[in-house]
Design a protein around this motif. Structure first.
Motif, PDB file in Angstrom:
ATOM      1  N   LEU A  20       7.792   2.641  -9.732  1.00  9.74           N
ATOM      2  CA  LEU A  20       8.546   2.093  -8.602  1.00  9.74           C
ATOM      3  C   LEU A  20       8.079   2.694  -7.283  1.00  9.74           C
ATOM      4  O   LEU A  20       7.960   1.988  -6.267  1.00  9.74           O
ATOM      5  N   VAL A  21       7.767   3.999  -7.280  1.00 10.50           N
ATOM      6  CA  VAL A  21       7.364   4.660  -6.037  1.00 10.50           C
ATOM      7  C   VAL A  21       5.999   4.168  -5.566  1.00 10.50           C
ATOM      8  O   VAL A  21       5.822   3.795  -4.400  1.00 10.50           O
ATOM      9  N   TRP A  22       4.984   4.160  -6.472  1.00  3.29           N
ATOM     10  CA  TRP A  22       3.662   3.763  -5.985  1.00  3.29           C
ATOM     11  C   TRP A  22       3.612   2.278  -5.621  1.00  3.29           C
ATOM     12  O   TRP A  22       2.872   1.890  -4.711  1.00  3.29           O
ATOM     13  N   SER A  23       4.418   1.454  -6.286  1.00  7.21           N
ATOM     14  CA  SER A  23       4.417   0.026  -5.959  1.00  7.21           C
ATOM     15  C   SER A  23       5.065  -0.215  -4.595  1.00  7.21           C
ATOM     16  O   SER A  23       4.559  -1.011  -3.788  1.00  7.21           O
ATOM     17  N   ALA A  24       6.179   0.470  -4.325  1.00  9.50           N
ATOM     18  CA  ALA A  24       6.813   0.341  -3.015  1.00  9.50           C
ATOM     19  C   ALA A  24       5.891   0.855  -1.913  1.00  9.50           C
ATOM     20  O   ALA A  24       5.802   0.270  -0.824  1.00  9.50           O
ATOM     21  N   ALA A  25       5.178   1.948  -2.186  1.00 13.10           N
ATOM     22  CA  ALA A  25       4.247   2.496  -1.204  1.00 13.10           C
ATOM     23  C   ALA A  25       3.089   1.541  -0.934  1.00 13.10           C
ATOM     24  O   ALA A  25       2.576   1.460   0.188  1.00 13.10           O
ATOM     25  N   THR A  26       2.650   0.811  -1.963  1.00 13.14           N
ATOM     26  CA  THR A  26       1.586  -0.183  -1.774  1.00 13.14           C
ATOM     27  C   THR A  26       2.053  -1.294  -0.847  1.00 13.14           C
ATOM     28  O   THR A  26       1.282  -1.791  -0.009  1.00 13.14           O
ATOM     29  N   LEU A  27       3.315  -1.685  -0.967  1.00 14.76           N
ATOM     30  CA  LEU A  27       3.867  -2.669  -0.032  1.00 14.76           C
ATOM     31  C   LEU A  27       3.856  -2.121   1.398  1.00 14.76           C
ATOM     32  O   LEU A  27       3.588  -2.860   2.355  1.00 14.76           O
ATOM     33  N   LEU A  28       4.119  -0.827   1.553  1.00 17.76           N
ATOM     34  CA  LEU A  28       4.070  -0.215   2.887  1.00 17.76           C
ATOM     35  C   LEU A  28       2.655  -0.233   3.454  1.00 17.76           C
ATOM     36  O   LEU A  28       2.473  -0.343   4.673  1.00 17.76           O
ATOM     37  N   CYS A  29       1.641  -0.108   2.577  1.00 21.38           N
ATOM     38  CA  CYS A  29       0.258  -0.201   3.045  1.00 21.38           C
ATOM     39  C   CYS A  29       0.011  -1.557   3.704  1.00 21.38           C
ATOM     40  O   CYS A  29      -0.681  -1.655   4.722  1.00 21.38           O
ATOM     41  N   GLY A  30       0.580  -2.601   3.108  1.00 18.28           N
ATOM     42  CA  GLY A  30       0.419  -3.933   3.681  1.00 18.28           C
ATOM     43  C   GLY A  30       1.117  -4.106   5.013  1.00 18.28           C
ATOM     44  O   GLY A  30       0.780  -5.015   5.781  1.00 18.28           O
ATOM     45  N   LEU A  31       2.080  -3.236   5.310  1.00 16.57           N
ATOM     46  CA  LEU A  31       2.808  -3.314   6.580  1.00 16.57           C
ATOM     47  C   LEU A  31       2.225  -2.402   7.652  1.00 16.57           C
ATOM     48  O   LEU A  31       2.679  -2.437   8.802  1.00 16.57           O
ATOM     49  N   ALA A  32       1.239  -1.568   7.300  1.00 21.95           N
ATOM     50  CA  ALA A  32       0.695  -0.572   8.228  1.00 21.95           C
ATOM     51  C   ALA A  32       0.080  -1.245   9.458  1.00 21.95           C
ATOM     52  O   ALA A  32      -0.638  -2.246   9.340  1.00 21.95           O
ATOM     53  N   ARG A  33       0.319  -0.663  10.621  1.00 23.88           N
ATOM     54  CA  ARG A  33      -0.204  -1.191  11.875  1.00 23.88           C
ATOM     55  C   ARG A  33      -1.223  -0.265  12.522  1.00 23.88           C
ATOM     56  O   ARG A  33      -1.740  -0.576  13.597  1.00 23.88           O
ATOM     57  N   SER A  34      -1.501   0.868  11.892  1.00 27.08           N
ATOM     58  CA  SER A  34      -2.463   1.825  12.450  1.00 27.08           C
ATOM     59  C   SER A  34      -3.018   2.684  11.320  1.00 27.08           C
ATOM     60  O   SER A  34      -2.497   2.667  10.192  1.00 27.08           O
ATOM     61  N   TYR A  35      -4.057   3.436  11.642  1.00 25.58           N
ATOM     62  CA  TYR A  35      -4.657   4.329  10.660  1.00 25.58           C
ATOM     63  C   TYR A  35      -3.641   5.357  10.172  1.00 25.58           C
ATOM     64  O   TYR A  35      -3.553   5.640   8.972  1.00 25.58           O
ATOM     65  N   ASP A  36      -2.858   5.919  11.081  1.00 26.48           N
ATOM     66  CA  ASP A  36      -1.884   6.944  10.702  1.00 26.48           C
ATOM     67  C   ASP A  36      -0.822   6.384   9.761  1.00 26.48           C
ATOM     68  O   ASP A  36      -0.409   7.053   8.802  1.00 26.48           O
ATOM     69  N   GLN A  37      -0.354   5.163  10.022  1.00 32.28           N
ATOM     70  CA  GLN A  37       0.637   4.554   9.139  1.00 32.28           C
ATOM     71  C   GLN A  37       0.048   4.271   7.761  1.00 32.28           C
ATOM     72  O   GLN A  37       0.706   4.479   6.741  1.00 32.28           O
ATOM     73  N   MET A  38      -1.190   3.800   7.741  1.00 34.01           N
ATOM     74  CA  MET A  38      -1.848   3.564   6.464  1.00 34.01           C
ATOM     75  C   MET A  38      -2.021   4.877   5.700  1.00 34.01           C
ATOM     76  O   MET A  38      -1.790   4.932   4.482  1.00 34.01           O
ATOM     77  N   LEU A  39      -2.395   5.937   6.406  1.00 30.16           N
ATOM     78  CA  LEU A  39      -2.578   7.234   5.746  1.00 30.16           C
ATOM     79  C   LEU A  39      -1.261   7.727   5.146  1.00 30.16           C
ATOM     80  O   LEU A  39      -1.233   8.225   4.016  1.00 30.16           O
ATOM     81  N   ALA A  40      -0.155   7.568   5.887  1.00 31.97           N
ATOM     82  CA  ALA A  40       1.146   7.993   5.374  1.00 31.97           C
ATOM     83  C   ALA A  40       1.530   7.202   4.135  1.00 31.97           C
ATOM     84  O   ALA A  40       2.044   7.753   3.145  1.00 31.97           O
ATOM     85  N   ALA A  41       1.273   5.889   4.144  1.00 32.98           N
ATOM     86  CA  ALA A  41       1.587   5.072   2.985  1.00 32.98           C
ATOM     87  C   ALA A  41       0.719   5.455   1.791  1.00 32.98           C
ATOM     88  O   ALA A  41       1.184   5.490   0.644  1.00 32.98           O
ATOM     89  N   ARG A  42      -0.546   5.776   2.038  1.00 33.01           N
ATOM     90  CA  ARG A  42      -1.437   6.187   0.958  1.00 33.01           C
ATOM     91  C   ARG A  42      -1.000   7.526   0.357  1.00 33.01           C
ATOM     92  O   ARG A  42      -1.153   7.765  -0.842  1.00 33.01           O
ATOM     93  N   VAL A  43      -0.454   8.408   1.185  1.00 29.41           N
ATOM     94  CA  VAL A  43       0.096   9.655   0.661  1.00 29.41           C
ATOM     95  C   VAL A  43       1.212   9.350  -0.338  1.00 29.41           C
ATOM     96  O   VAL A  43       1.289   9.945  -1.417  1.00 29.41           O
ATOM     97  N   LEU A  44       2.088   8.407  -0.002  1.00 27.04           N
ATOM     98  CA  LEU A  44       3.184   8.039  -0.903  1.00 27.04           C
ATOM     99  C   LEU A  44       2.667   7.385  -2.187  1.00 27.04           C
ATOM    100  O   LEU A  44       3.240   7.584  -3.258  1.00 27.04           O
TER     101      LEU A  44
END
Length: 414
Positions: free
Chosen positions: A94-118
């Protein structure tokens, strides 16, 4: 140190149908795990163009997931051994799947990096806990085969993540690729929670609860053979981490392929790697009987990998390079099954989840995390081709450590 159960003494009981259900669901979630991890590699060119990223930044986005896996796999696996492996697997999915959805919402490199950490947090202990679940419901004589087959699910996930992710990204955008994979993972995690119960898998294994003390964990590091198996496995996976991350980009830059076609070609090579992982695991089960022989066979696989990778990137682009690269991918993760079998045979069943966590830690610390990161860092300095030409050094180092493991095994049984 002598193994906890010698190969000669292993019986061959009938495999229950429930074991195959557990394997199918656990294998399916592993595919989801690696699809979530590897879809990023398929969209490297799009992210580079949209956000103006360097190869080093792209490599860090790829490497941050295995880095988090390496940092968290042991504590999370220990908790899973203590409080329930099946329940833990559902939470991870559940955690990695929700985080993958956050990757799709990322608007910058920093947001993508934070989502990839999750994503890395969610995936941290899945490999170790998942294989512990599988070997708990199957006979011992299938350990290397099951370990190789299960870990090949990772490469299957890479194939699908790169192939499907590249195709979806080319037609519908990279955000849609992340979203589709995230939703699929959520569905699989819920299905796992519905079908797999801790009571049934722990009952088949006949295991005791883990004691959270150093004395109870000492068997995880008992003996040079076991410790060398950890390190050598990780070193060889440096190659298996770097190639899947950078092959799509390599085909875009050096073969001038469009993104969707480059991802599709790269997916074929990743599939070859998965086949190699399975067949080499089967070979380890059928051709060798002792820990010393498993270590020596693994060393031979590593040398073959080093020679083929060196040859592949020494020739120019074209059919000969593609053939050599296919052979190299076949051996890139060839030691996964034999290393997993060595770890299972040298540690007690009650600690198998944590033992595979230590193996996962080594795999990520020495291979899967630094592989894409170091290759990206070197690519900024010597070009991507120059960086890939240095990969054989990792396989040579792995062969030397496996050879040390074989010597230690011989001394332990002398």
């Amino acid at each position: 140190m002598k193994p906890f159960a010698s190969d000669a003494a292993i019986s061959r009981p009938k495999i229950p149908g429930y074991a195959w259900v557990v394997f199918a669901l656990t294998f399916g979630l592993l595919i989801s795990d690696y699809m979530a991890r590897q879809v990023l590699n398929a969209v490297f060119p799009l992210l580079k163009a949209e956000w103006g990223l360097s190869d080093g930044q792209l490599g860090f986005l790829a490497g941050i997931v295995p880095l988090m896996v390496g940092l968290l796999t042991c504590p999370i696996s220990l908790l899973a051994d203590r409080f329930g492996r099946a329940k833990s697997i559902v939470v991870m999915g559940l955690v990695w799947s929700a985080a993958t959805l956050l990757c799709g919402l990322a608007r910058s490199y920093d947001q993508m990096l934070a989502a990839r950490v999750l994503v890395g947090v969610g995936e941290a202990a899945y490999g170790s806990v998942g294989i512990a679940v599988i070997i708990s419901v199957f006979p011992k004589h299938l350990r290397a085969t099951l370990t190789g087959a299960f870990m090949a699910g990772g490469l299957a996930g890479q194939v699908l993540g790169v192939g499907i992710g590249g195709a979806v990204a080319a037609s519908h955008g990279w955000r849609t690729a992340f979203n589709a994979i995230g939703v699929a993972g959520l569905v699989l995690a819920l299905a796992y929670g519905w079908c797999v119960r801790d009571a049934r898998i722990s009952g088949n294994a006949g295991e005791e609860r883990v004691k959270l003390s150093w004395a109870g964990l000492k068997p995880l590091f008992a003996g040079a053979t076991l410790n060398c198996a950890y390190v050598a496995s990780g070193l060889q996976l440096f190659v298996a981490g770097a190639l899947p991350a950078w092959l799509p980009t390599y085909f875009v830059r050096y073969y001038h392929l469009p993104l969707a076609k480059a991802a599709g070609v790269a997916a074929i090579f990743l599939a070859i790697g998965g086949v190699g992982m399975i067949l080499c695991g089967v070979a380890s089960d059928r051709l060798v009987k002792t820990m010393r022989d498993r270590a020596r066979l693994s060393a031979a696989f590593c040398i073959g990998s080093a020679l083929l990778v060196a040859a592949a990137f020494a020739v120019g682009t074209g059919l000969p390079q593609l053939v050599l690269l296919g052979l190299a991918m076949f051996l890139a993760a060839s030691t996964a099954g034999s290393a997993g079998s060595m770890v299972a045979g040298l540690t007690p069943a009650a600690l198998h989840g944590t033992a595979f966590a230590v193996l996962t830690l080594a795999n990520n610390a020495f291979g899967l995390a630094p592989g894409p990161i170091v290759t990206g860092w070197l690519a900024d300095r010597v070009g991507l081709l120059g960086a890939l030409q240095l990969l054989p050094a990792a396989s040579v180092a792995a062969a030397l450590v496996f050879y040390a493991a074989s010597r230690a095994a011989r001394q332990a049984t002398a």
